[in-house]
Scaffold this motif. Structure first.
Motif, PDB file in Angstrom:
ATOM      1  N   ARG A 336       0.962  -1.210   0.005  1.00 50.87           N
ATOM      2  CA  ARG A 336       0.106  -0.090  -0.058  1.00 50.87           C
ATOM      3  C   ARG A 336       0.748   1.297   0.047  1.00 50.87           C
ATOM      4  O   ARG A 336       1.749   1.540   1.040  1.00 50.87           O
ATOM      5  CB  ARG A 336      -1.107   0.097   1.364  1.00 50.87           C
ATOM      6  N   PRO A 337       0.611   1.916  -1.035  1.00 54.13           N
ATOM      7  CA  PRO A 337       1.683   3.015  -1.111  1.00 54.13           C
ATOM      8  C   PRO A 337       1.311   4.203  -0.025  1.00 54.13           C
ATOM      9  O   PRO A 337       0.394   4.286   0.717  1.00 54.13           O
ATOM     10  CB  PRO A 337       1.277   3.913  -2.598  1.00 54.13           C
ATOM     11  N   PHE A 338       2.574   4.843   0.446  1.00 57.71           N
ATOM     12  CA  PHE A 338       2.486   5.966   1.398  1.00 57.71           C
ATOM     13  C   PHE A 338       2.386   7.384   0.628  1.00 57.71           C
ATOM     14  O   PHE A 338       3.153   7.562   0.113  1.00 57.71           O
ATOM     15  CB  PHE A 338       3.594   5.907   2.516  1.00 57.71           C
ATOM     16  N   VAL A 339       1.204   7.899   0.898  1.00 56.77           N
ATOM     17  CA  VAL A 339       1.155   9.227   0.304  1.00 56.77           C
ATOM     18  C   VAL A 339       1.496  10.429   0.939  1.00 56.77           C
ATOM     19  O   VAL A 339       0.669  10.490   2.151  1.00 56.77           O
ATOM     20  CB  VAL A 339      -0.345   9.480  -0.392  1.00 56.77           C
ATOM     21  N   TRP A 340       2.467  11.099   0.498  1.00 60.04           N
ATOM     22  CA  TRP A 340       2.919  12.584   1.160  1.00 60.04           C
ATOM     23  C   TRP A 340       1.822  13.583   0.668  1.00 60.04           C
ATOM     24  O   TRP A 340       1.839  13.770  -0.367  1.00 60.04           O
ATOM     25  CB  TRP A 340       4.321  12.878   1.167  1.00 60.04           C
ATOM     26  N   THR A 341       1.078  14.255   1.291  1.00 55.97           N
ATOM     27  CA  THR A 341       0.205  15.271   1.026  1.00 55.97           C
ATOM     28  C   THR A 341       0.645  16.656   1.210  1.00 55.97           C
ATOM     29  O   THR A 341       0.346  17.725   0.348  1.00 55.97           O
ATOM     30  CB  THR A 341      -1.174  15.149   1.904  1.00 55.97           C
ATOM     31  N   LYS A 342       1.330  16.972   2.311  1.00 57.62           N
ATOM     32  CA  LYS A 342       1.411  18.571   2.492  1.00 57.62           C
ATOM     33  C   LYS A 342       2.779  19.053   1.775  1.00 57.62           C
ATOM     34  O   LYS A 342       3.743  18.242   1.521  1.00 57.62           O
ATOM     35  CB  LYS A 342       1.811  18.645   4.133  1.00 57.62           C
ATOM     36  N   THR A 343       2.598  19.901   1.256  1.00 54.31           N
ATOM     37  CA  THR A 343       3.996  20.707   0.636  1.00 54.31           C
ATOM     38  C   THR A 343       4.692  21.315   1.674  1.00 54.31           C
ATOM     39  O   THR A 343       4.580  21.440   2.921  1.00 54.31           O
ATOM     40  CB  THR A 343       3.471  21.828  -0.425  1.00 54.31           C
ATOM     41  N   ALA A 344       5.910  21.725   1.267  1.00 52.42           N
ATOM     42  CA  ALA A 344       7.031  22.042   2.286  1.00 52.42           C
ATOM     43  C   ALA A 344       6.737  23.651   2.918  1.00 52.42           C
ATOM     44  O   ALA A 344       6.820  23.892   3.955  1.00 52.42           O
ATOM     45  CB  ALA A 344       8.431  22.446   1.565  1.00 52.42           C
ATOM     46  N   ASP A 345       5.802  24.303   1.974  1.00 52.42           N
ATOM     47  CA  ASP A 345       5.417  25.570   2.500  1.00 52.42           C
ATOM     48  C   ASP A 345       4.226  25.426   3.482  1.00 52.42           C
ATOM     49  O   ASP A 345       4.390  26.194   4.719  1.00 52.42           O
ATOM     50  CB  ASP A 345       4.815  26.420   1.242  1.00 52.42           C
ATOM     51  N   GLU A 346       3.538  24.472   3.229  1.00 49.67           N
ATOM     52  CA  GLU A 346       2.586  24.240   4.355  1.00 49.67           C
ATOM     53  C   GLU A 346       3.187  23.826   5.609  1.00 49.67           C
ATOM     54  O   GLU A 346       2.530  24.175   6.714  1.00 49.67           O
ATOM     55  CB  GLU A 346       1.416  23.360   3.792  1.00 49.67           C
ATOM     56  N   ILE A 347       4.101  23.061   5.833  1.00 47.49           N
ATOM     57  CA  ILE A 347       4.714  22.481   6.740  1.00 47.49           C
ATOM     58  C   ILE A 347       5.478  23.738   7.479  1.00 47.49           C
ATOM     59  O   ILE A 347       5.121  23.699   8.746  1.00 47.49           O
ATOM     60  CB  ILE A 347       5.749  21.291   6.507  1.00 47.49           C
ATOM     61  N   LEU A 348       6.039  24.324   6.662  1.00 52.30           N
ATOM     62  CA  LEU A 348       6.874  25.564   7.331  1.00 52.30           C
ATOM     63  C   LEU A 348       5.980  26.746   8.216  1.00 52.30           C
ATOM     64  O   LEU A 348       6.053  27.038   9.232  1.00 52.30           O
ATOM     65  CB  LEU A 348       7.586  26.053   6.194  1.00 52.30           C
ATOM     66  N   ALA A 349       4.800  26.691   7.114  1.00 50.31           N
ATOM     67  CA  ALA A 349       3.769  27.785   7.936  1.00 50.31           C
ATOM     68  C   ALA A 349       3.012  27.101   9.205  1.00 50.31           C
ATOM     69  O   ALA A 349       2.833  27.814  10.105  1.00 50.31           O
ATOM     70  CB  ALA A 349       2.563  28.021   6.819  1.00 50.31           C
ATOM     71  N   SER A 350       2.941  25.774   9.199  1.00 53.78           N
ATOM     72  CA  SER A 350       2.322  24.972  10.504  1.00 53.78           C
ATOM     73  C   SER A 350       3.520  25.229  11.475  1.00 53.78           C
ATOM     74  O   SER A 350       3.006  25.440  12.811  1.00 53.78           O
ATOM     75  CB  SER A 350       2.103  23.600  10.027  1.00 53.78           C
ATOM     76  N   VAL A 351       4.626  25.017  11.118  1.00 55.54           N
ATOM     77  CA  VAL A 351       5.735  25.096  12.185  1.00 55.54           C
ATOM     78  C   VAL A 351       5.670  26.522  12.843  1.00 55.54           C
ATOM     79  O   VAL A 351       5.909  26.890  14.087  1.00 55.54           O
ATOM     80  CB  VAL A 351       7.110  24.653  11.892  1.00 55.54           C
ATOM     81  N   ALA A 352       5.428  27.472  11.903  1.00 57.98           N
ATOM     82  CA  ALA A 352       5.447  28.881  12.302  1.00 57.98           C
ATOM     83  C   ALA A 352       4.462  29.410  13.211  1.00 57.98           C
ATOM     84  O   ALA A 352       4.676  30.044  14.329  1.00 57.98           O
ATOM     85  CB  ALA A 352       5.449  29.619  11.099  1.00 57.98           C
ATOM     86  N   ARG A 353       3.268  28.637  12.615  1.00 60.74           N
ATOM     87  CA  ARG A 353       1.925  29.128  13.562  1.00 60.74           C
ATOM     88  C   ARG A 353       2.417  28.477  15.133  1.00 60.74           C
ATOM     89  O   ARG A 353       2.030  28.966  16.273  1.00 60.74           O
ATOM     90  CB  ARG A 353       0.873  28.478  13.020  1.00 60.74           C
ATOM     91  N   PHE A 354       3.042  27.431  15.288  1.00 54.52           N
ATOM     92  CA  PHE A 354       3.168  26.613  16.506  1.00 54.52           C
ATOM     93  C   PHE A 354       4.086  27.347  17.300  1.00 54.52           C
ATOM     94  O   PHE A 354       3.758  27.367  18.527  1.00 54.52           O
ATOM     95  CB  PHE A 354       3.581  25.176  16.198  1.00 54.52           C
ATOM     96  N   CYS A 355       5.092  27.832  16.563  1.00 58.42           N
ATOM     97  CA  CYS A 355       6.127  28.608  17.437  1.00 58.42           C
ATOM     98  C   CYS A 355       5.434  29.861  17.848  1.00 58.42           C
ATOM     99  O   CYS A 355       5.954  30.259  18.908  1.00 58.42           O
ATOM    100  CB  CYS A 355       7.257  28.894  16.619  1.00 58.42           C
ATOM    101  N   HIS A 356       4.622  30.522  17.056  1.00 54.04           N
ATOM    102  CA  HIS A 356       3.921  31.737  17.638  1.00 54.04           C
ATOM    103  C   HIS A 356       2.981  31.233  18.854  1.00 54.04           C
ATOM    104  O   HIS A 356       3.166  32.089  19.594  1.00 54.04           O
ATOM    105  CB  HIS A 356       3.308  32.371  16.383  1.00 54.04           C
ATOM    106  N   ARG A 357       2.667  30.393  18.748  1.00 52.50           N
ATOM    107  CA  ARG A 357       1.484  30.067  19.699  1.00 52.50           C
ATOM    108  C   ARG A 357       2.045  29.772  21.166  1.00 52.50           C
ATOM    109  O   ARG A 357       1.597  30.115  22.264  1.00 52.50           O
ATOM    110  CB  ARG A 357       0.583  28.777  19.373  1.00 52.50           C
ATOM    111  N   ILE A 358       3.314  29.197  21.059  1.00 50.55           N
ATOM    112  CA  ILE A 358       3.866  28.779  22.250  1.00 50.55           C
ATOM    113  C   ILE A 358       5.104  29.756  22.809  1.00 50.55           C
ATOM    114  O   ILE A 358       5.599  29.538  23.797  1.00 50.55           O
ATOM    115  CB  ILE A 358       4.754  27.314  22.198  1.00 50.55           C
ATOM    116  N   SER A 359       5.195  30.811  22.006  1.00 49.51           N
ATOM    117  CA  SER A 359       6.118  31.745  22.208  1.00 49.51           C
ATOM    118  C   SER A 359       5.980  32.478  23.654  1.00 49.51           C
ATOM    119  O   SER A 359       6.988  32.998  24.306  1.00 49.51           O
ATOM    120  CB  SER A 359       6.210  32.832  21.196  1.00 49.51           C
ATOM    121  N   GLY A 360       4.748  32.713  24.124  1.00 50.64           N
ATOM    122  CA  GLY A 360       4.562  33.336  25.287  1.00 50.64           C
ATOM    123  C   GLY A 360       4.128  32.443  26.386  1.00 50.64           C
ATOM    124  O   GLY A 360       3.589  32.991  27.720  1.00 50.64           O
TER     125      GLY A 360
END
Length: 363
Positions: A336-360
């Motif tokens: 059964r193939p493993f399908v990667w769905t998120k682009t690099a931009d989407e991953i980096l944006a998600s990490v940035a949102r998480f960092c912003h959320r925990i920064s305080g």
């Protein structure tokens, strides 16, 4: 024949009202009761009688009259449901705020997190009230999850490199996700399992006997879902180099090989560098430090653990290795193939949102 009976209220729609009722009628997520009221008013605005609209829409005539009258009196707002009578609230907004603040900013003296019982006692509320408020605000003090932010200075470049291999692999090349699942223990229970039967789950002893360990080297072809696997008793550079030989022999000679690996020390020794110099068609792509989730073979290891290892009873190391080899054969027979769905931009944006959320948080 002249019409008899009570005259119909005059119903006229402005352009804005007509557009809003049309949206209510067409939107898929509009409540069906509200959509029906919109259809009633739109048909009434065409000059139809209550009886005609009722027959056209399959509703009762008094229903049409009710919503016609409500619209004439109060416009579009008249089509919305009115607050229903019931018992007044016993929990005030101040109580809700006090309970949420306590949940988020404090902890009980005798525990690491609040329970419904302990918080209800501290705030003077009922357990059911605490449960309802937690549910309304999506608060789950009893649950915890793990996370790890990569501190790799080349995090962005490595994410783009690996995700690019998943989403747009090179022509005439094979992309393999490679890793080792080391120190897999051959565990056997001290007494036989009691099998499941009606009214009783499977039972096993809490203690076990160790029969040694083995290490699985695996290369996952994410696009095809197949796995190249090799078992070794030890986990050193020399075993990894042998596994590279196995990969090189298994892949057709006319294809380049791109290997996605983590930053384990055995992957970067002089022995491996000399091997790569002799095999120019093989390229290594390293995941960022602390970001093994980018390597899809980790997901395959999780499936292997769930299906074969965690609840298995293995009386010897050889028995464990036999089970793993058989699973690889069965998995490759129906891949059964493993399908990667998120682009690099989407991953980096998600990490940035998480960092912003925990920064305080102060950590």
């Amino acid at each position: 024949m002249a019409r008899t009976g009570r005259p119909l209220p005059v119903l006229e729609l402005s352009e804005a009202e007509r557009e809003e009722l049309g949206r209510w009628e067409r939107r898929r997520k509009t409540a069906q009761a509200l959509a029906l009221r919109a259809r009633i008013i739109l048909r009434c605005a065409q000059g139809r009688s209550n009886a005609e609209v009722a027959q056209l829409l399959g509703v009762a005539r008094p229903t049409v009259g009710k919503w016609r009258r409500r619209f004439v009196e109060r416009g579009v707002e008249g089509l919305l449901d009115e607050p229903r009578p019931g018992r007044p609230r016993t929990v005030s907004d101040e109580d809700v705020e006090r309970m949420i603040v306590a949940t988020l900013e404090s902890q009980p003296a005798d525990a690491t997190h609040w329970s419904t019982r302990s918080l209800a006692k501290a705030c003077g509320l009922s357990r059911s009230s605490v449960h309802r408020i937690w549910h309304a605000f999506a608060l789950r003090p009893h649950r915890t999850e793990t996370f790890k932010l990569s501190k790799d200075p080349l995090f962005i470049e490595k994410v783009r490199d690996i995700v690019g291999l998943y989403l747009n692999p090179p022509d005439r090349a094979l992309v393999l996700c490679v890793d080792e699942k080391s120190q897999i223990q051959a565990l056997d229970r001290t007494q036989p399992l009691l099998p499941m039967r009606p009214g009783q789950i499977e039972r096993r002893t809490h203690d076990y006997v160790r029969h040694g360990t083995t290490s699985l080297f695996a290369a996952l072809d994410a696009k095809a879902g197949t796995v190249i696997g090799q078992l070794h008793r030890r986990h050193r550079t020399i075993e990894f180099r042998k596994f590279l030989d196995t990969i090189d022999a298994a892949v057709p000679s006319d294809l380049d090989i791109h290997l996605i690996l983590d930053n384990y020390g055995t992957h970067k020794t002089p022995l491996i560098h000399r091997w790569l110099a002799r095999h120019p068609r093989v390229s290594l792509h390293f995941t960022p430090t602390g970001a093994s989730w980018l390597n899809l073979v980790e997901r395959w290891f999780g499936i292997l653990t769930d299906k074969q290892i965690r609840r298995g009873a293995h009386p010897s190391r050889r028995a464990l290795e036999t089970v793993i080899r058989q699973y690889i054969v069965r998995s490759n027979a129906d891949p059964r193939p493993f399908v990667w769905t998120k682009t690099a931009d989407e991953i980096l944006a998600s990490v940035a949102r998480f960092c912003h959320r925990i920064s305080g948080t102060g950590h």
